[in-house]
Design a protein around this motif. Structure first.
Motif, short mmCIF file in Angstrom:
data_model
loop_
_atom_site.label_atom_id
_atom_site.label_comp_id
_atom_site.label_asym_id
_atom_site.label_seq_id
_atom_site.Cartn_x
_atom_site.Cartn_y
_atom_site.Cartn_z
N LYS A 1 0.82 -1.21 0.00
CA LYS A 1 0.00 0.00 0.00
C LYS A 1 0.86 1.26 0.00
O LYS A 1 0.58 2.24 -0.69
N LYS A 2 1.94 1.22 0.76
CA LYS A 2 2.82 2.39 0.85
C LYS A 2 3.74 2.53 -0.36
O LYS A 2 4.18 3.64 -0.69
N LEU A 3 4.06 1.41 -1.02
CA LEU A 3 5.08 1.45 -2.08
C LEU A 3 4.53 1.35 -3.49
O LEU A 3 5.24 1.63 -4.46
N ASN A 4 3.31 0.88 -3.60
CA ASN A 4 2.71 0.72 -4.92
C ASN A 4 2.64 2.08 -5.62
O ASN A 4 2.18 3.05 -5.03
N GLY A 5 3.12 2.12 -6.85
CA GLY A 5 3.03 3.37 -7.61
C GLY A 5 4.16 4.34 -7.33
O GLY A 5 4.25 5.39 -7.97
N VAL A 6 5.03 4.01 -6.37
CA VAL A 6 6.19 4.88 -6.12
C VAL A 6 7.13 4.78 -7.33
O VAL A 6 7.42 3.68 -7.80
N ASP A 7 7.57 5.94 -7.82
CA ASP A 7 8.44 6.00 -8.99
C ASP A 7 9.74 5.24 -8.74
O ASP A 7 10.37 5.43 -7.72
#
Ligand SMILES: *Cc1c(COP(=O)(O)O)cnc(C)c1O
Length: 370
Positions: free
Chosen positions: A258-264
């Motif tokens: 949840k915290k890391l998904n989609g982080v560049d």
């Protein structure tokens, strides 16, 4: 320093181990029988045979299938080295196929091209607890009359299309080193529905003794691969809490994702719709333009343990020397190995620590992104 892994040992497990110590019966007693019975029940297999490591278990599976000099076994270069070494213990040759870039498991579509007249078996590894494509693998095995040994050491409780990983092949191995989902210290379990394999494994783990005969009656070449009573007692306690232990790990993984998904700059674990994952490690892959090693250095400087998971087996010095493998032989495996970072991951990690790890990681990605 935030640790990479941590076992989850409860008071009941401590009590069970103490009970064994007080009993004075430390090996080949009632606990090994009970642990095996409970494990077979959990897996839904006919047999479970406790041994002192995953490596010993894999060795006995290879040996029970009569794999020997000149025989080839198809397996993955993206694994812990034991899944390939076990083939070489008996003089067999590990034949690697490259991996699927999503699941990180050996690519079933490449297996048939690797089959020769010497191929005896396929040894799929359920990497990080994400099961392999077992339908395709079992179809190929059947068509070409090959045995299947599943390295399920990282996959206790995982499922492929609703069926437990480790129940597809002729035999499988689950491991209980302290960083695994359940632990016995050192230790592991072979599971199989095959009476013959079970009988051979039981004899070979105990110096090649026959089950019912005299103590010094050896019917075949054997080893001392026995698991002691303290370890089995710990295993019984851990198995009793397996749903709780796997549930905690899965919730931690969800929080990370949840915290890391989609982080560049990173991608998180791929999840096939066909599987239920059993979380062994939490691994992210860093984009090619970011220097992974610098990111890891930064994490460690900020008290976050981390590790590359894995390094390619075919590029280990010993494998390069023995088989002449070189860089570029399995490009997807190599590319993935250069991009992975395993983050601190265990059932009892708290929310704040997860947040801290994610925040240090995001800072590092920002700094090293070009
Ligand atoms: C843990 C593990 C093993 C077994 O390791 P041991 O230390 O011998 O118990 C084997 N294969 C894989 C993929 C593993 O992760």
């Amino acid at each position: 320093m935030i640790p990479l892994a941590q076992p989850d040992i409860g008071e009941e497990e401590i009590r069970l181990v103490n009970e064994v110590l007080r009993s004075g019966w430390l090996s080949m007693g009632p606990k090994v029988i009970e642990f095996e019975k409970l494990f077979a029940k959990y897996m839904g297999t006919k047999h479970a045979i406790a041994i002192n490591s995953g490596t010993s278990g894999l060795h006995l599976c290879i040996k029970s299938l009569n794999i020997s000099k000149g025989d080839e076994v198809i397996t993955s270069p993206f694994s812990f080295i034991a899944s390939s070494n076990c083939i070489m213990f008996e003089g067999g040759t590990p034949v690697f196929v490259d991996i699927d870039p999503d699941t990180l498991n050996l690519d079933a579509k490449q297996i048939e091209d690797a089959i020769t007249e010497n191929t005896k078996a396929i040894l799929p590894v359920h990497v990080f607890g994400h099961p392999c494509e077992m339908d395709a693998i079992m179809d190929i095995a059947e068509e070409h009359d090959l045995a299947v040994v599943e390295d399920a050491c990282e996959a206790i409780g995982a499922e492929y299309k609703g069926k437990k990983a480790g129940t597809f092949g002729n035999a499988s191995v689950f491991a209980f080193y302290p960083n695994k989902q359940i632990t016995t210290g050192e230790g592991a379990m072979i599971v199989t529905d095959d009476d013959h394999i079970a009988k051979l494994c039981k004899s070979m783990r105990n110096q090649g003794r026959s089950e019912d005969a005299e103590w010094l009656n050896h019917i075949m070449l054997g080893y001392n691969y026995r698991l002691d009573e303290m370890s089995c007692a710990l295993g019984i306690g851990q198995l009793d809490r397996i749903d709780e232990l796997l549930g905690k790990r899965s919730r931690v993984a969800e929080k990370y994702t949840k915290k890391l998904n989609g982080v560049d700059g990173i991608v998180t674990q791929y999840l096939s719709q066909d599987v239920k994952m059993s979380w062994f490690v939490y691994v992210v892959q860093v984009s090619q333009e970011i220097d992974r090693n610098e990111v890891m250095k930064y994490l460690r400087e900020h008290d976050v343990s981390c590790r590359p998971y894995f390094t390619p087996i075919h590029l280990q010095p010993f494998y390069k020397e023995t088989f002449g493998y070189k860089e570029g032989d399995f490009p997807i495996c190599e590319r993935v190995c250069e991009s992975t970072i395993a983050l601190p991951f265990y059932g009892n990690i708290d929310e704040q620590t997860i947040e801290e790890v994610c925040s240090v990681l995001k800072d590092a990605l920002e700094i090293y992104k070009n």
